[in-house]
Design a protein around this motif. Sequence first.
Motif, PDB file in Angstrom:
ATOM      1  N   ALA A   1       9.447  12.811  -9.205  1.00 15.26           N
ATOM      2  CA  ALA A   1       9.019  12.537  -7.833  1.00 15.26           C
ATOM      3  C   ALA A   1       9.910  11.484  -7.179  1.00 15.26           C
ATOM      4  CB  ALA A   1       7.565  12.082  -7.821  1.00 15.26           C
ATOM      5  N   VAL A   2      10.211  10.431  -7.927  1.00 18.17           N
ATOM      6  CA  VAL A   2      11.089   9.385  -7.384  1.00 18.17           C
ATOM      7  C   VAL A   2      12.467   9.962  -7.066  1.00 18.17           C
ATOM      8  CG1 VAL A   2      12.248   7.198  -7.859  1.00 18.17           C
ATOM      9  CG2 VAL A   2       9.865   7.514  -8.542  1.00 18.17           C
ATOM     10  N   SER A   3      12.986  10.795  -7.946  1.00 19.09           N
ATOM     11  CA  SER A   3      14.305  11.403  -7.742  1.00 19.09           C
ATOM     12  C   SER A   3      14.314  12.279  -6.490  1.00 19.09           C
ATOM     13  CB  SER A   3      14.699  12.245  -8.956  1.00 19.09           C
ATOM     14  OG  SER A   3      14.805  11.443 -10.107  1.00 19.09           O
ATOM     15  N   ILE A   4      13.240  13.057  -6.285  1.00 20.70           N
ATOM     16  CA  ILE A   4      13.165  13.919  -5.102  1.00 20.70           C
ATOM     17  C   ILE A   4      13.122  13.086  -3.828  1.00 20.70           C
ATOM     18  CG2 ILE A   4      11.690  15.542  -3.843  1.00 20.70           C
ATOM     19  CD1 ILE A   4      10.851  16.708  -6.553  1.00 20.70           C
ATOM     20  N   VAL A   5      12.287  12.049  -3.829  1.00 16.05           N
ATOM     21  CA  VAL A   5      12.164  11.203  -2.636  1.00 16.05           C
ATOM     22  C   VAL A   5      13.480  10.484  -2.346  1.00 16.05           C
ATOM     23  CG1 VAL A   5      11.029   9.162  -1.672  1.00 16.05           C
ATOM     24  CG2 VAL A   5       9.680  10.906  -2.837  1.00 16.05           C
ATOM     25  N   VAL A   6      14.111   9.943  -3.378  1.00 16.30           N
ATOM     26  CA  VAL A   6      15.392   9.239  -3.192  1.00 16.30           C
ATOM     27  C   VAL A   6      16.465  10.211  -2.698  1.00 16.30           C
ATOM     28  CG1 VAL A   6      17.281   8.081  -4.403  1.00 16.30           C
ATOM     29  CG2 VAL A   6      14.920   7.390  -4.829  1.00 16.30           C
ATOM     30  N   GLY A   7      16.548  11.386  -3.317  1.00 19.86           N
ATOM     31  CA  GLY A   7      17.549  12.376  -2.903  1.00 19.86           C
ATOM     32  C   GLY A   7      17.354  12.829  -1.468  1.00 19.86           C
TER      33      GLY A   7
ATOM     34  N   LEU B   1       6.232  20.380  -1.108  1.00 15.03           N
ATOM     35  CA  LEU B   1       5.630  21.206  -2.155  1.00 15.03           C
ATOM     36  C   LEU B   1       5.993  20.749  -3.572  1.00 15.03           C
ATOM     37  CD1 LEU B   1       6.245  24.643  -0.411  1.00 15.03           C
ATOM     38  CD2 LEU B   1       4.032  23.508  -0.708  1.00 15.03           C
ATOM     39  N   ALA B   2       7.296  20.657  -3.853  1.00 12.58           N
ATOM     40  CA  ALA B   2       7.716  20.339  -5.221  1.00 12.58           C
ATOM     41  C   ALA B   2       7.282  18.936  -5.634  1.00 12.58           C
ATOM     42  CB  ALA B   2       9.232  20.479  -5.345  1.00 12.58           C
ATOM     43  N   CYS B   3       7.476  17.968  -4.765  1.00 10.93           N
ATOM     44  CA  CYS B   3       7.142  16.579  -5.095  1.00 10.93           C
ATOM     45  C   CYS B   3       5.626  16.375  -5.258  1.00 10.93           C
ATOM     46  CB  CYS B   3       7.707  15.653  -4.025  1.00 10.93           C
ATOM     47  SG  CYS B   3       7.736  13.924  -4.492  1.00 10.93           S
TER      48      CYS B   3
ATOM     49  N   VAL C   1       4.413  13.656 -20.044  1.00  5.79           N
ATOM     50  CA  VAL C   1       4.603  14.557 -18.906  1.00  5.79           C
ATOM     51  C   VAL C   1       4.305  13.828 -17.604  1.00  5.79           C
ATOM     52  CG1 VAL C   1       3.670  16.598 -17.740  1.00  5.79           C
ATOM     53  CG2 VAL C   1       4.244  16.709 -20.169  1.00  5.79           C
ATOM     54  N   ALA C   2       3.266  12.987 -17.605  1.00  2.88           N
ATOM     55  CA  ALA C   2       2.923  12.226 -16.404  1.00  2.88           C
ATOM     56  C   ALA C   2       4.059  11.299 -15.985  1.00  2.88           C
ATOM     57  CB  ALA C   2       1.649  11.420 -16.648  1.00  2.88           C
ATOM     58  N   VAL C   3       4.645  10.599 -16.954  1.00  9.48           N
ATOM     59  CA  VAL C   3       5.758   9.690 -16.639  1.00  9.48           C
ATOM     60  C   VAL C   3       6.977  10.491 -16.179  1.00  9.48           C
ATOM     61  CG1 VAL C   3       7.266   7.879 -17.516  1.00  9.48           C
ATOM     62  CG2 VAL C   3       4.899   7.999 -18.285  1.00  9.48           C
ATOM     63  N   ALA C   4       7.225  11.633 -16.836  1.00  9.92           N
ATOM     64  CA  ALA C   4       8.354  12.477 -16.437  1.00  9.92           C
ATOM     65  C   ALA C   4       8.147  13.043 -15.034  1.00  9.92           C
ATOM     66  CB  ALA C   4       8.531  13.612 -17.445  1.00  9.92           C
ATOM     67  N   CYS C   5       6.909  13.408 -14.707  1.00 11.28           N
ATOM     68  CA  CYS C   5       6.599  13.862 -13.349  1.00 11.28           C
ATOM     69  C   CYS C   5       6.905  12.761 -12.340  1.00 11.28           C
ATOM     70  CB  CYS C   5       5.122  14.264 -13.253  1.00 11.28           C
ATOM     71  SG  CYS C   5       4.730  15.904 -13.879  1.00 11.28           S
ATOM     72  N   PHE C   6       6.558  11.529 -12.723  1.00 13.59           N
ATOM     73  CA  PHE C   6       6.789  10.394 -11.823  1.00 13.59           C
ATOM     74  C   PHE C   6       8.280  10.197 -11.575  1.00 13.59           C
ATOM     75  CE2 PHE C   6       7.420   5.845 -11.006  1.00 13.59           C
ATOM     76  CZ  PHE C   6       6.573   5.669  -9.915  1.00 13.59           C
ATOM     77  N   THR C   7       9.094  10.262 -12.627  1.00 16.04           N
ATOM     78  CA  THR C   7      10.541  10.098 -12.441  1.00 16.04           C
ATOM     79  C   THR C   7      11.108  11.229 -11.582  1.00 16.04           C
ATOM     80  OG1 THR C   7      11.088  11.307 -14.479  1.00 16.04           O
ATOM     81  CG2 THR C   7      10.769   8.940 -14.663  1.00 16.04           C
TER      82      THR C   7
ATOM     83  N   ALA D   1       2.346  15.151  -8.758  1.00 17.26           N
ATOM     84  CA  ALA D   1       1.125  14.339  -8.784  1.00 17.26           C
ATOM     85  C   ALA D   1      -0.065  15.169  -9.234  1.00 17.26           C
ATOM     86  CB  ALA D   1       0.856  13.748  -7.402  1.00 17.26           C
ATOM     87  N   ALA D   2      -0.125  16.422  -8.764  1.00 18.38           N
ATOM     88  CA  ALA D   2      -1.228  17.311  -9.148  1.00 18.38           C
ATOM     89  C   ALA D   2      -1.201  17.605 -10.650  1.00 18.38           C
ATOM     90  CB  ALA D   2      -1.152  18.609  -8.349  1.00 18.38           C
ATOM     91  N   VAL D   3       0.000  17.837 -11.185  1.00 18.96           N
ATOM     92  CA  VAL D   3       0.136  18.070 -12.627  1.00 18.96           C
ATOM     93  C   VAL D   3      -0.286  16.827 -13.402  1.00 18.96           C
ATOM     94  CG1 VAL D   3       1.781  18.463 -14.502  1.00 18.96           C
ATOM     95  CG2 VAL D   3       1.933  19.820 -12.408  1.00 18.96           C
TER      96      VAL D   3
END
Length: 431
Positions: free
Chosen positions: A286-292, A93-95, A278-284, A99-101
């Motif tokens: 997402a990467v943090s969530i996937v890595v964590g 959900l969060a990750c 905001v798009a770039v911040a969303c991307f970072t 992308a939707a934002v």
Amino acid sequence: MNRTKQIFILGFAIFASFFGAGNLILPPMLGFKGGPDWWLVAIGFLISATVIPLLALLGHARLQGTMIDFGKKVSVRFGILFSICVYLIAIILACPRTAAVTHEMAIQPYFEFTSLMTSSIYFSAVFVFAVNRGKVMDFLGKYLTPIIVVILLIIICIGMYTPSDPMLPGQYNGPLIKGFLEGYQTYDAIAGLVVGGIIVLNVNNLVGELNVAEKRFVIVKSSLIALTGLFVIYVGLIFIGSKFNTEFPVDISRPQLLSSLAAITLGNFGSAFLAVLVAVACFTTAVSIVVGTADFFKGLFNNNHFAYLITAAVSCLFGILVGQFPVKFIIDLAVYALMFIYPLGISLIMLNLLSEKYASPTVFRIVVGLAFLFSIPDFLKFLIPVEKLEFLYAIIPFSRDGLGWVLPAVIGFVLANSYVKIQNNREGTAS
């Protein structure tokens, strides 16, 4: 480096960990719909989006452990299962919401891309960055967060002094509770449980060897700095959302509202620039969530790197599938999961702040069990017509408001402590 400077550095790092660009779309809409009641909405939102996350960090400062340790007094298996549920919610959900934002703020207004194309390209890139971990994401996060914060503060300050029409009446019957429940969607309390463990592990790297009391002091002071920053931004966005609630159609989406507020205060160029950031911040994020998440499951499988790759791949696949949906749909879908996980999370946070005298394993099991049991009606009302649940709402206080678990958990806490005290007195007498 002196201690004060170290505390501020750690505080900014904690702020960046909580500062998800997706969260920025929530406060303006609360203000927009709250109207003159914006301050009540803000109080509720701040309790669940800043105060409870702060308490989670304080709990970590006391425990000096990981998220699994938060639930181990119920049982070690429960601690692991609870942690797995938190990470699953993050990747399902969060990750995808990031992308939707990104699509609704930075792609859809300017390019003829479908949401599926956006989410596919977005999470393909996320997978590449997650597999090839490096300093690029740290660099982006280090400089992006301050830039976005400055722009948001400019938007808020200009918005406060920009003339506007009188506010329309609020749309919420219970603005305080609505704000509190909307704070669930920030995932900040969950982030507090996840980030807190990482902070505990990293404190020594920044400030050197400390005793437990000194570690707690550093974490508490740094956490207060971080959450104060979030407090200012959340309140400011809620206020300007309410101030300009006559400017936009009632059915405006959350990302569109944030972009429109930026356009009013900074012009179209400023709105576009914010959208890109905001798009770039969303991307970072997402990467943090996937890595964590991948790191967590890698640890469960004895640091198996293959487990890391599989988790990252599955996370990105979920991102593509769910991230193609509108932000509103993902937020509405998240309600089902959050109405279950938040009562458990809040209960664990509160209990872990208490001493063993008042929070024994027995107390943990009873309080968490009751919180889970009485959150079921709150969850069911999103699946079953309300009329069929009237008999439950009639006997469970606050259940109509989505808080039916609170009073049973409090009563369970009191009764459980009374039971433990009686048992201890009996054992003392027998010995």
